[in-house]
Write a protein that holds these residues in place. Structure first.
Motif, PDB file in Angstrom:
ATOM      1  N   PHE A 161      -2.529  -1.778   7.735  1.00 31.49           N
ATOM      2  CA  PHE A 161      -3.989  -1.702   7.804  1.00 31.49           C
ATOM      3  C   PHE A 161      -4.579  -2.490   8.963  1.00 31.49           C
ATOM      4  O   PHE A 161      -5.521  -2.047   9.599  1.00 31.49           O
ATOM      5  CB  PHE A 161      -4.582  -2.205   6.480  1.00 31.49           C
ATOM      6  N   ASN A 165       3.351  -4.162   4.527  1.00 29.19           N
ATOM      7  CA  ASN A 165       3.495  -4.455   5.940  1.00 29.19           C
ATOM      8  C   ASN A 165       2.753  -5.760   6.297  1.00 29.19           C
ATOM      9  O   ASN A 165       3.372  -6.824   6.425  1.00 29.19           O
ATOM     10  CB  ASN A 165       3.005  -3.258   6.758  1.00 29.19           C
ATOM     11  N   ASP A 166       1.423  -5.703   6.380  1.00 33.53           N
ATOM     12  CA  ASP A 166       0.657  -6.877   6.802  1.00 33.53           C
ATOM     13  C   ASP A 166       0.957  -8.122   5.961  1.00 33.53           C
ATOM     14  O   ASP A 166       1.023  -9.227   6.488  1.00 33.53           O
ATOM     15  CB  ASP A 166      -0.849  -6.594   6.703  1.00 33.53           C
ATOM     16  N   VAL A 171      -3.743  -9.643  -1.643  1.00 36.76           N
ATOM     17  CA  VAL A 171      -4.441  -8.485  -1.060  1.00 36.76           C
ATOM     18  C   VAL A 171      -3.484  -7.346  -0.678  1.00 36.76           C
ATOM     19  O   VAL A 171      -3.808  -6.532   0.174  1.00 36.76           O
ATOM     20  CB  VAL A 171      -5.373  -8.845   0.132  1.00 36.76           C
ATOM     21  N   TYR A 221       0.809  -1.212   0.000  1.00 38.35           N
ATOM     22  CA  TYR A 221       0.000   0.000   0.000  1.00 38.35           C
ATOM     23  C   TYR A 221       0.850   1.273   0.000  1.00 38.35           C
ATOM     24  O   TYR A 221       0.504   2.262  -0.657  1.00 38.35           O
ATOM     25  CB  TYR A 221      -0.935  -0.037   1.212  1.00 38.35           C
ATOM     26  N   GLY A 255       6.848  -0.287   1.176  1.00 39.17           N
ATOM     27  CA  GLY A 255       5.523   0.132   1.653  1.00 39.17           C
ATOM     28  C   GLY A 255       4.540  -1.000   1.861  1.00 39.17           C
ATOM     29  O   GLY A 255       3.340  -0.786   1.828  1.00 39.17           O
ATOM     30  N   LYS A 284       9.750   2.101   4.699  1.00 45.63           N
ATOM     31  CA  LYS A 284       8.520   2.712   5.206  1.00 45.63           C
ATOM     32  C   LYS A 284       8.926   3.925   6.029  1.00 45.63           C
ATOM     33  O   LYS A 284      10.100   4.088   6.347  1.00 45.63           O
ATOM     34  CB  LYS A 284       7.646   1.709   5.969  1.00 45.63           C
ATOM     35  N   ARG A 285       7.957   4.765   6.376  1.00 45.30           N
ATOM     36  CA  ARG A 285       8.326   6.036   6.971  1.00 45.30           C
ATOM     37  C   ARG A 285       8.621   5.935   8.466  1.00 45.30           C
ATOM     38  O   ARG A 285       9.345   6.759   9.017  1.00 45.30           O
ATOM     39  CB  ARG A 285       7.215   7.065   6.734  1.00 45.30           C
ATOM     40  N   SER A 286       8.011   4.950   9.129  1.00 40.83           N
ATOM     41  CA  SER A 286       8.112   4.907  10.593  1.00 40.83           C
ATOM     42  C   SER A 286       7.898   3.464  11.040  1.00 40.83           C
ATOM     43  O   SER A 286       7.874   2.563  10.224  1.00 40.83           O
ATOM     44  CB  SER A 286       7.009   5.768  11.187  1.00 40.83           C
ATOM     45  N   GLY A 322      -1.988  -3.763  -0.926  1.00 43.36           N
ATOM     46  CA  GLY A 322      -2.676  -2.546  -1.338  1.00 43.36           C
ATOM     47  C   GLY A 322      -4.078  -2.518  -0.775  1.00 43.36           C
ATOM     48  O   GLY A 322      -4.341  -3.102   0.264  1.00 43.36           O
ATOM     49  N   ARG A 323      -4.955  -1.820  -1.449  1.00 45.72           N
ATOM     50  CA  ARG A 323      -6.302  -1.669  -0.908  1.00 45.72           C
ATOM     51  C   ARG A 323      -7.381  -2.225  -1.826  1.00 45.72           C
ATOM     52  O   ARG A 323      -8.563  -2.044  -1.574  1.00 45.72           O
ATOM     53  CB  ARG A 323      -6.603  -0.197  -0.622  1.00 45.72           C
ATOM     54  N   MET A 324      -6.997  -2.848  -2.914  1.00 46.29           N
ATOM     55  CA  MET A 324      -8.002  -3.501  -3.751  1.00 46.29           C
ATOM     56  C   MET A 324      -7.319  -4.608  -4.534  1.00 46.29           C
ATOM     57  O   MET A 324      -6.108  -4.578  -4.724  1.00 46.29           O
ATOM     58  CB  MET A 324      -8.667  -2.496  -4.690  1.00 46.29           C
ATOM     59  N   ASP A 380      10.012   8.164   2.846  1.00 49.12           N
ATOM     60  CA  ASP A 380       8.932   8.024   1.876  1.00 49.12           C
ATOM     61  C   ASP A 380       9.424   7.110   0.747  1.00 49.12           C
ATOM     62  O   ASP A 380      10.575   7.206   0.304  1.00 49.12           O
ATOM     63  CB  ASP A 380       8.588   9.410   1.331  1.00 49.12           C
ATOM     64  N   ALA A 381       8.563   6.206   0.304  1.00 51.80           N
ATOM     65  CA  ALA A 381       8.989   5.190  -0.663  1.00 51.80           C
ATOM     66  C   ALA A 381       9.583   5.804  -1.929  1.00 51.80           C
ATOM     67  O   ALA A 381      10.634   5.375  -2.412  1.00 51.80           O
ATOM     68  CB  ALA A 381       7.807   4.285  -1.003  1.00 51.80           C
TER      69      ALA A 381
HETATM   70  P1  NAP Z   1      -0.289  -2.297   4.887  1.00 52.83           P
HETATM   71  O1  NAP Z   1      -0.177  -3.455   5.773  1.00 52.83           O
HETATM   72  O2  NAP Z   1      -1.485  -1.421   5.013  1.00 52.83           O
HETATM   73  O3  NAP Z   1       1.051  -1.456   5.126  1.00 52.83           O
HETATM   74  C1  NAP Z   1       1.372  -0.361   4.350  1.00 52.83           C
HETATM   75  C2  NAP Z   1       2.604   0.289   4.929  1.00 52.83           C
HETATM   76  O4  NAP Z   1       3.000   1.292   4.021  1.00 52.83           O
HETATM   77  C3  NAP Z   1       2.348   0.971   6.250  1.00 52.83           C
HETATM   78  O5  NAP Z   1       2.850   0.202   7.319  1.00 52.83           O
HETATM   79  C4  NAP Z   1       3.027   2.338   6.112  1.00 52.83           C
HETATM   80  O6  NAP Z   1       4.060   2.462   7.102  1.00 52.83           O
HETATM   81  C5  NAP Z   1       3.682   2.276   4.749  1.00 52.83           C
HETATM   82  N1  NAP Z   1       3.536   3.549   4.025  1.00 52.83           N
HETATM   83  C6  NAP Z   1       2.468   4.350   3.931  1.00 52.83           C
HETATM   84  N2  NAP Z   1       2.746   5.428   3.202  1.00 52.83           N
HETATM   85  C7  NAP Z   1       4.045   5.317   2.818  1.00 52.83           C
HETATM   86  C8  NAP Z   1       4.926   6.119   2.047  1.00 52.83           C
HETATM   87  N3  NAP Z   1       4.539   7.286   1.513  1.00 52.83           N
HETATM   88  N4  NAP Z   1       6.199   5.687   1.861  1.00 52.83           N
HETATM   89  C9  NAP Z   1       6.613   4.527   2.402  1.00 52.83           C
HETATM   90  N5  NAP Z   1       5.814   3.714   3.138  1.00 52.83           N
HETATM   91  C10 NAP Z   1       4.556   4.106   3.341  1.00 52.83           C
HETATM   92  O7  NAP Z   1      -0.204  -2.691   3.343  1.00 52.83           O
HETATM   93  P2  NAP Z   1      -0.031  -4.100   2.651  1.00 52.83           P
HETATM   94  O8  NAP Z   1       1.142  -4.836   3.193  1.00 52.83           O
HETATM   95  O9  NAP Z   1      -0.098  -3.803   1.192  1.00 52.83           O
HETATM   96  O10 NAP Z   1      -1.303  -4.929   3.119  1.00 52.83           O
HETATM   97  C11 NAP Z   1      -2.623  -4.629   2.665  1.00 52.83           C
HETATM   98  C12 NAP Z   1      -3.594  -4.664   3.828  1.00 52.83           C
HETATM   99  O11 NAP Z   1      -4.894  -4.270   3.342  1.00 52.83           O
HETATM  100  C13 NAP Z   1      -3.740  -6.045   4.430  1.00 52.83           C
HETATM  101  O12 NAP Z   1      -4.033  -5.949   5.799  1.00 52.83           O
HETATM  102  C14 NAP Z   1      -4.949  -6.581   3.675  1.00 52.83           C
HETATM  103  O13 NAP Z   1      -5.616  -7.635   4.347  1.00 52.83           O
HETATM  104  C15 NAP Z   1      -5.808  -5.338   3.602  1.00 52.83           C
HETATM  105  N6  NAP Z   1      -6.803  -5.534   2.561  1.00 52.83           N
HETATM  106  C16 NAP Z   1      -6.446  -5.455   1.258  1.00 52.83           C
HETATM  107  C17 NAP Z   1      -7.362  -5.782   0.303  1.00 52.83           C
HETATM  108  C18 NAP Z   1      -7.021  -5.788  -1.153  1.00 52.83           C
HETATM  109  O14 NAP Z   1      -7.881  -6.112  -1.928  1.00 52.83           O
HETATM  110  N7  NAP Z   1      -5.812  -5.450  -1.556  1.00 52.83           N
HETATM  111  C19 NAP Z   1      -8.638  -6.153   0.657  1.00 52.83           C
HETATM  112  C20 NAP Z   1      -8.968  -6.229   2.006  1.00 52.83           C
HETATM  113  C21 NAP Z   1      -8.032  -5.915   2.935  1.00 52.83           C
HETATM  114  P3  NAP Z   1       4.524   3.935   7.583  1.00 52.83           P
HETATM  115  O15 NAP Z   1       3.309   4.631   8.057  1.00 52.83           O
HETATM  116  O16 NAP Z   1       5.535   3.645   8.651  1.00 52.83           O
HETATM  117  O17 NAP Z   1       5.139   4.590   6.396  1.00 52.83           O
END
Ligand code: NAP
Length: 463
Positions: free
Chosen positions: A427, A387-388, A343, A311, A385, A420-422, A345-347, A446-447
């Motif tokens: 999510f 995490n989960d 999954v 994400y 960027g 990542k930033r911190s 990102g957010r979609m 920032d990424a």
């Molecule tokens: P994530 O777990 O939400 O982690 C994203 C990370 O990006 C954050 O920890 C954040 O850390 C970092 N970030 C944010 N802005 C940034 C920037 N400008 N530069 C660098 N880093 C940045 O994302 P994910 O690993 O992609 O996981 C997706 C999550 O969404 C899962 O929990 C999944 O279950 C849920 N979800 C996704 C879908 C889907 O369809 N894709 C559907 C349902 C649920 P900092 O704040 O420290 O920077």
């Protein structure tokens, strides 16, 4: 043109549209043909609308033109939202689709009464209930994602019983209407009860589950459109609605599987409630951080690098810098591939779309199961960027809310680097033990900027 010929032309256009809808779905399933898929879907929709407008049963165009202008006025700005806002935008589209299905069903009822048959009433009742609950449910989902409404699940004791009783009430009223379709006073009550159920259905669901819920609402909107097709005797609407309904449903199932959750858990589990407390309990542990120079040196010395985007890459719009990094490393003889979690990102498909936008070759994108078998032999896992989807607690910690969710096994690579930033969670709102491993280097920033600086280091300042 004789009415018969016109009708035949309209019918053949509908068949072409239906075929194109099916091909669109097929093509959309691979990044190589996805653009063609979108185009096929657009042409199909235009053909279906065009053919319907040529229908001799259309008595006047005034209202159609007014609706077209209003629809375009709403649709054009909706089409221009940022990528990260697409989930809530999609929820709004479903809300509008469902609202129109419900309103046409309502109109059909009042136009038909007192001659509505029992069978016709059954179709209208089902369609109006699904359309109405999808309308309010989608609005709540969009509000949660846009953070106008609180993201956390809003629950109270006995909630499921209350919600299901409201649904049962709507169905019972619909049955009473089927028994006697002329009970006109019941009809608006049924609509209101269904609208209330939509609100009750989505309010208790947490923000992290919204994409799955939206996909499910998409499926409901499709099924209500298919039912509308039966009410209006429109085959193309039945086909398009059924395709929409079933593909939305399949997508929800895929997303549930990728998160190791059941449907009932998503709908009734109020996921996202306990994590805040769990995150607060995390004790102080040390992490190692590194600079862009150090990161560049490690990457240049590697023979294989797996990039895991998430994400944060989307938020930072870092995909073009990632492409530059891919180019320089590849030029240096490093084997760079991308590990895509279903999954991330957010979609669904979020990462695929961004990487395709930056022209990263499709054959470099590898799915989770495929890349996981390679990760133990990989020199560097570079997480940008995400995490989960990389959290090893999903494998090891039974008390974790994401326990059992399949993840990318980045912790098995020889070195792990995380941009990542911190130390903030992702999510799901939970801590990630990956960051405290000896082999992990945190690259705080920032990424887009951080990747840009690595590229600059690798090219000796030429970028
Ligand atoms: P994530 O777990 O939400 O982690 C994203 C990370 O990006 C954050 O920890 C954040 O850390 C970092 N970030 C944010 N802005 C940034 C920037 N400008 N530069 C660098 N880093 C940045 O994302 P994910 O690993 O992609 O996981 C997706 C999550 O969404 C899962 O929990 C999944 O279950 C849920 N979800 C996704 C879908 C889907 O369809 N894709 C559907 C349902 C649920 P900092 O704040 O420290 O920077």
């Amino acid at each position: 043109m004789s009415p018969l010929v016109t009708q035949q032309l309209i019918d053949s256009t509908y068949i072409v549209a239906a075929v194109l809808f099916i091909l669109a779905l097929k093509w959309l399933s691979s990044p190589v043909s996805a653009r063609r898929g979108v185009l096929a879907g657009e042409i199909a929709a235009a053909l279906a609308v065009g053919a319907t407008l040529c229908n001799p049963e259309v008595v006047q165009y005034k209202w159609i033109v007014i609706a077209l202008i209003i629809g375009t006025g709403i649709g054009v700005p909706l089409g221009m939202v940022r990528m990260t806002a697409v989930p809530q935008r999609t929820a709004l589209s479903h809300a509008f689709g469902a609202l129109s299905a419900a309103m046409i069903g309502i109109a059909e009822y009042y136009v038909g009464v007192p001659h509505v048959t029992r069978f016709g009433m059954g179709e209208i009742g089902l369609e109006v209930i699904i359309g109405s609950l999808t309308f309010t449910g989608s609005l709540i989902a969009a509000g949660k994602l846009q953070e106008i409404l609180p993201q956390r699940p809003i629950t109270y004791k006995g909630q499921n019983i209350v919600s299901l009783s409201v649904l049962a009430a709507a169905i019972l009223i619909a049955i009473a209407l089927v028994v006697n379709p002329n009970n006109t006073y019941l009809f608006p009550i049924m609509v209101v009860v269904a609208l209330v159920f939509g609100v009750l259905l989505v309010t208790p669901i947490g923000g992290a589950d919204m994409p799955t819920v939206i996909s499910l609402l998409n499926s409901y909107a499709g099924f209500s459109a298919a039912l509308l097709g039966f009410v209006l005797n429109s085959k193309v609407l039945v086909v398009a609605g059924a395709l929409d309904g079933s593909s939305g449903f399949i997508l929800s199932v895929i997303m549930c599987k990728a998160m190791n959750r059941s449907f009932t858990n998503v709908m009734f589990g109020a996921f996202g409630q306990v994590q805040a407390a769990a995150a607060g309990a995390a004790e102080e542990r040390t992490v190692r951080s590194a600079s862009p120079e150090e990161a560049a040196a490690i990457l240049a010395a590697a023979s294989s690098v797996v990039v895991v985007p998430g994400y944060g890459m989307a938020v930072a719009q870092a995909q073009h810098k990632v492409r530059e990094l891919f180019d320089v490393l590849t030029k240096k003889g490093v084997n760079v591939t991308f590990g895509i979690h279903p999954v991330a990102g957010r979609m669904p498909g979020h990462m695929n779309v961004l990487l395709a936008e930056a022209d990263i070759p499709y054959d470099r994108l590898r799915e989770m199961d495929d890349i996981n078998s390679d990760l133990p032999q990989t020199d560097v896992a570079l997480i940008i960027g995400a995490n989960d989807v990389t959290n090893p607690a999903a494998r090891t910690d039974q008390s974790s809310p994401i326990y059992g969710m399949p993840i990318l096994d980045v912790d098995k690579a020889r070195t792990v680097m995380v941009i990542k930033r911190s130390m903030s969670p992702g999510f799901a709102g939970i801590d990630n033990p990956l960051y405290y491993l000896d082999k992990t280097l945190m690259l705080f920033g920032d990424a887009k900027n951080f990747v840009g600086e690595i590229v600059r280091e690798l090219t000796g300042g030429h970028h």
